[in-house]
Design a protein around this motif. Structure first.
Motif, PDB file in Angstrom:
ATOM      1  N   LEU A   1      33.442  37.922  14.502  1.00 30.24           N
ATOM      2  CA  LEU A   1      33.203  37.023  15.576  1.00 30.24           C
ATOM      3  C   LEU A   1      31.939  36.969  15.970  1.00 30.24           C
ATOM      4  CD1 LEU A   1      36.873  37.793  17.265  1.00 30.24           C
ATOM      5  CD2 LEU A   1      36.014  35.689  16.104  1.00 30.24           C
ATOM      6  N   ALA A   2      31.411  38.337  15.940  1.00 34.37           N
ATOM      7  CA  ALA A   2      30.010  38.480  16.609  1.00 34.37           C
ATOM      8  C   ALA A   2      28.949  37.807  15.639  1.00 34.37           C
ATOM      9  CB  ALA A   2      29.672  39.913  16.773  1.00 34.37           C
ATOM     10  N   ALA A   3      29.132  37.749  14.319  1.00 35.24           N
ATOM     11  CA  ALA A   3      28.516  37.134  13.634  1.00 35.24           C
ATOM     12  C   ALA A   3      28.640  35.703  13.199  1.00 35.24           C
ATOM     13  CB  ALA A   3      28.483  37.770  12.014  1.00 35.24           C
ATOM     14  N   THR A   4      29.636  35.052  13.795  1.00 28.75           N
ATOM     15  CA  THR A   4      29.972  33.570  13.718  1.00 28.75           C
ATOM     16  C   THR A   4      29.224  32.674  14.180  1.00 28.75           C
ATOM     17  OG1 THR A   4      32.259  34.332  12.961  1.00 28.75           O
ATOM     18  CG2 THR A   4      31.890  32.254  13.755  1.00 28.75           C
TER      19      THR A   4
ATOM     20  N   ILE B   1      43.637  16.702 -11.098  1.00 26.28           N
ATOM     21  CA  ILE B   1      44.725  16.991 -11.777  1.00 26.28           C
ATOM     22  C   ILE B   1      45.803  16.555 -10.997  1.00 26.28           C
ATOM     23  CG2 ILE B   1      45.986  18.332 -13.413  1.00 26.28           C
ATOM     24  CD1 ILE B   1      43.226  20.084 -14.095  1.00 26.28           C
ATOM     25  N   HIS B   2      46.405  17.568 -10.051  1.00 33.24           N
ATOM     26  CA  HIS B   2      47.358  17.219  -9.152  1.00 33.24           C
ATOM     27  C   HIS B   2      47.307  17.876  -7.972  1.00 33.24           C
ATOM     28  CE1 HIS B   2      48.431  20.941 -12.011  1.00 33.24           C
ATOM     29  NE2 HIS B   2      47.517  21.318 -11.289  1.00 33.24           N
ATOM     30  N   PRO B   3      46.354  17.281  -7.393  1.00 36.87           N
ATOM     31  CA  PRO B   3      45.840  17.897  -5.980  1.00 36.87           C
ATOM     32  C   PRO B   3      46.914  18.200  -4.683  1.00 36.87           C
ATOM     33  CG  PRO B   3      44.981  15.812  -6.186  1.00 36.87           C
ATOM     34  CD  PRO B   3      45.479  15.846  -7.485  1.00 36.87           C
ATOM     35  N   ARG B   4      46.548  18.896  -4.110  1.00 38.45           N
ATOM     36  CA  ARG B   4      47.463  19.431  -2.767  1.00 38.45           C
ATOM     37  C   ARG B   4      46.441  19.744  -1.489  1.00 38.45           C
ATOM     38  NH1 ARG B   4      52.052  23.569  -5.003  1.00 38.45           N
ATOM     39  NH2 ARG B   4      52.763  22.140  -6.774  1.00 38.45           N
ATOM     40  N   VAL B   5      46.819  19.392  -0.527  1.00 39.92           N
ATOM     41  CA  VAL B   5      46.107  19.497   0.762  1.00 39.92           C
ATOM     42  C   VAL B   5      46.568  20.566   1.649  1.00 39.92           C
ATOM     43  CG1 VAL B   5      44.943  18.227   2.462  1.00 39.92           C
ATOM     44  CG2 VAL B   5      45.185  17.443   0.298  1.00 39.92           C
ATOM     45  N   GLU B   6      45.669  21.264   2.407  1.00 38.59           N
ATOM     46  CA  GLU B   6      46.291  22.399   3.380  1.00 38.59           C
ATOM     47  C   GLU B   6      45.365  22.614   4.313  1.00 38.59           C
ATOM     48  OE1 GLU B   6      46.736  25.642   0.688  1.00 38.59           O
ATOM     49  OE2 GLU B   6      44.671  26.129   0.731  1.00 38.59           O
ATOM     50  N   PRO B   7      45.808  23.070   5.811  1.00 39.91           N
ATOM     51  CA  PRO B   7      44.863  23.065   6.788  1.00 39.91           C
ATOM     52  C   PRO B   7      44.601  24.411   6.973  1.00 39.91           C
ATOM     53  CG  PRO B   7      47.427  23.164   7.357  1.00 39.91           C
ATOM     54  CD  PRO B   7      47.128  23.206   5.784  1.00 39.91           C
ATOM     55  N   GLU B   8      43.238  24.734   7.368  1.00 39.15           N
ATOM     56  CA  GLU B   8      42.669  25.872   7.453  1.00 39.15           C
ATOM     57  C   GLU B   8      41.596  25.845   8.661  1.00 39.15           C
ATOM     58  OE1 GLU B   8      41.377  27.751   4.220  1.00 39.15           O
ATOM     59  OE2 GLU B   8      43.002  26.791   2.735  1.00 39.15           O
ATOM     60  N   ILE B   9      41.414  27.142   9.257  1.00 43.03           N
ATOM     61  CA  ILE B   9      40.385  27.394  10.291  1.00 43.03           C
ATOM     62  C   ILE B   9      39.117  27.824   9.613  1.00 43.03           C
ATOM     63  CG2 ILE B   9      39.732  28.898  12.053  1.00 43.03           C
ATOM     64  CD1 ILE B   9      42.880  29.044  12.980  1.00 43.03           C
ATOM     65  N   VAL B  10      38.094  27.204   9.946  1.00 44.02           N
ATOM     66  CA  VAL B  10      36.707  27.458   8.987  1.00 44.02           C
ATOM     67  C   VAL B  10      35.731  28.126  10.064  1.00 44.02           C
ATOM     68  CG1 VAL B  10      34.961  25.995   7.969  1.00 44.02           C
ATOM     69  CG2 VAL B  10      37.323  25.231   8.030  1.00 44.02           C
ATOM     70  N   PHE B  11      35.015  29.045   9.470  1.00 40.76           N
ATOM     71  CA  PHE B  11      33.906  29.971   9.894  1.00 40.76           C
ATOM     72  C   PHE B  11      32.761  29.415   9.511  1.00 40.76           C
ATOM     73  CE2 PHE B  11      36.116  33.537  12.366  1.00 40.76           C
ATOM     74  CZ  PHE B  11      37.465  32.937  11.907  1.00 40.76           C
ATOM     75  N   VAL B  12      31.610  29.156  10.431  1.00 40.78           N
ATOM     76  CA  VAL B  12      30.339  29.075   9.849  1.00 40.78           C
ATOM     77  C   VAL B  12      29.458  30.386  10.320  1.00 40.78           C
ATOM     78  CG1 VAL B  12      28.136  27.883   9.951  1.00 40.78           C
ATOM     79  CG2 VAL B  12      30.324  26.599  10.167  1.00 40.78           C
ATOM     80  N   ILE B  13      29.113  31.112   9.547  1.00 40.05           N
ATOM     81  CA  ILE B  13      28.440  32.311   9.491  1.00 40.05           C
ATOM     82  C   ILE B  13      26.973  32.233   9.934  1.00 40.05           C
ATOM     83  CG2 ILE B  13      28.182  34.498   8.478  1.00 40.05           C
ATOM     84  CD1 ILE B  13      30.991  34.001   8.686  1.00 40.05           C
ATOM     85  N   GLY B  14      26.757  33.100  11.007  1.00 36.52           N
ATOM     86  CA  GLY B  14      25.173  32.801  11.663  1.00 36.52           C
ATOM     87  C   GLY B  14      24.324  34.073  11.232  1.00 36.52           C
ATOM     88  N   GLU B  15      25.222  35.224  10.880  1.00 31.18           N
ATOM     89  CA  GLU B  15      24.255  36.298  10.467  1.00 31.18           C
ATOM     90  C   GLU B  15      25.007  37.001   9.163  1.00 31.18           C
ATOM     91  OE1 GLU B  15      23.833  39.456  13.561  1.00 31.18           O
ATOM     92  OE2 GLU B  15      23.743  37.863  14.998  1.00 31.18           O
TER      93      GLU B  15
ATOM     94  N   LYS C   1      32.345  27.901  19.794  1.00 25.33           N
ATOM     95  CA  LYS C   1      32.207  29.285  19.715  1.00 25.33           C
ATOM     96  C   LYS C   1      33.391  29.971  19.816  1.00 25.33           C
ATOM     97  CE  LYS C   1      27.458  29.892  20.396  1.00 25.33           C
ATOM     98  NZ  LYS C   1      27.042  30.285  19.031  1.00 25.33           N
ATOM     99  N   PRO C   2      33.740  31.079  18.866  1.00 21.61           N
ATOM    100  CA  PRO C   2      34.758  31.725  18.926  1.00 21.61           C
ATOM    101  C   PRO C   2      34.938  32.719  20.208  1.00 21.61           C
ATOM    102  CG  PRO C   2      33.299  32.910  17.702  1.00 21.61           C
ATOM    103  CD  PRO C   2      32.591  31.677  17.859  1.00 21.61           C
TER     104      PRO C   2
END
Ligand code: OOG
Ligand code: MG
Length: 258
Positions: free
Chosen positions: A125-128, A98-112, A170-171
Motif C-alpha cells: 500500500l505504501a509503494a502504490t 481462441i476462446h476468451p473469457r472476461v473477469e473483474p479485477e482490482i488493479v495496482f499501479v506501483i510507485g516504488e 489513493k489506497p
C-alpha cells in the motif's frame, strides 16, 4: 529433462495460430511448478524478442470463485506486456483469440520498487501510486480451457488482454471492502468484495513481490499489477457487453466483436 524452450515455443505458436493445444502435463505428467515457471519465462522472452515490452504482472487463482471454477486451488503469477493492453472503449476482436473469457479485477499501479522477501500488504500500500478497476481477458491456449496448475503457469496464466478503468485513487481506505458487481449483457453474473482475493488485494500483490524476490526479480516502479479476479470469468461472443462496477473505483466496460 523438460525441454523448456520447445514447450515455450509450443505455447507461443498456439497463441499465434489461435489454435488450442493439448496440456503439457499429458506428455510430462511430472512437470514441476519450478519447471513451469521456467517455461513461462522462456515464453515471455520469446514475446520480448518479438518486440513486446513488460508493463507489469498479475496474480491469478487468488479467489475461491476462480479456484473452484478452474479446479486449481493455488494462486499463480504471470507477466503483462504492452501487446495485452486494450485501450478503454476499444472493442475486443474475438477473431484474434481462441476462446476468451472476461473477469473483474482490482488493479495496482506501483510507485516504488517492491523487492521481496518480507514484503507485507502494508509495504504494498505504501509503494502504490494508485488503485483502479480493470477487466482481464483470459484466453487459455489449452483445449476446453482446462488445465492443471503447472500447465496454467507455463501458459503465462492464460493472459491475453486487459482494460483499465477510468480512474486511479489513493489506497487510503480498506480495499477488502470494495464492492464489485459483474454483469454480462445486462445480467448480474457475479458479486464480490475486494476480500475475495486472498482476504485483501494488497496481500496478493505482496505474495507476488515475495515470489519474484525468490527468483531475484522485483515489482518495478510504474508497473501495473492485476491482483486476481474477484469473480469467475465469463465467456464472451460477438456482441457481448461486459460491465464491472466497483465502489470507490468506478466502472469498466468491454464490448466484444467478431
Ligand atoms: C488462469 C488465470 C487466472 C485470475 O485472475 O484468477 C486469473 C485462468 O483462470 O485461466 O487470471
Ligand atoms: Mg485474472
Amino acid at each position: 529433462m523438460t525441454d523448456v524452450t520447445a514447450w515455450a515455443k509450443y505455447l507461443f505458436d498456439a497463441e499465434q495460430r489461435r489454435e488450442p493445444v493439448a496440456l503439457i502435463t499429458e506428455t510430462e505428467p511430472n512437470l514441476t511448478i519450478e519447471e513451469a515457471y521456467e517455461i513461462q519465462e522462456a515464453l515471455v522472452r520469446q514475446k520480448l524478442a518479438g518486440g513486446q515490452r513488460i508493463v507489469g504482472a498479475k496474480l491469478g487463482l487468488t479467489s475461491r470463485a476462480k479456484q473452484e471454477a478452474m479446479g486449481v486451488h493455488e494462486p499463480l503469477y504471470a507477466w503483462l506486456t504492452d501487446a495485452m493492453v486494450l485501450p478503454a472503449e476499444t472493442p475486443l476482436s474475438l477473431s484474434e483469440l481462441i476462446h476468451p473469457r472476461v473477469e473483474p479485477e482490482i488493479v495496482f499501479v506501483i510507485g516504488e520498487e517492491l523487492a521481496g522477501p518480507g514484503v507485507t500488504a502494508y509495504d504494498v500500500l505504501a509503494a502504490t501510486s494508485g488503485v483502479g478497476c480493470g477487466l482481464e481477458i483470459l484466453d487459455s491456449r489449452y483445449a476446453n480451457f482446462q488445465f492443471t496448475l503447472p500447465d496454467a503457469i507455463a501458459d503465462n496464466a492464460s493472459s491475453a488482454r486487459f482494460v483499465l478503468g477510468p480512474e486511479l485513487v489513493k489506497p487510503d481506505f480498506d480495499l477488502s471492502l470494495i464492492g464489485c458487481l459483474f454483469e454480462l449483457d445486462g445480467e448480474l453474473v457475479g458479486t464480490a468484495t475486494g476480500a475475495a482475493s486472498l482476504g485483501h488485494p494488497a496481500e496478493a500483490v505482496a505474495l507476488l513481490a515475495n515470489w519474484l524476490g525468490h527468483r531475484g526479480q522485483s515489482i518495478e516502479r510504474g508497473w501495473i499489477v492485476l491482483s486476481g479476479a474477484l469473480a469467475n470469468a465469463v465467456p464472451v461472443k460477438p456482441g457481448s457487453h461486459v460491465v464491472a462496477t466497483f465502489s470507490r473505483l468506478g466502472c469498466v466496460r468491454l464490448r466484444a466483436i467478431a
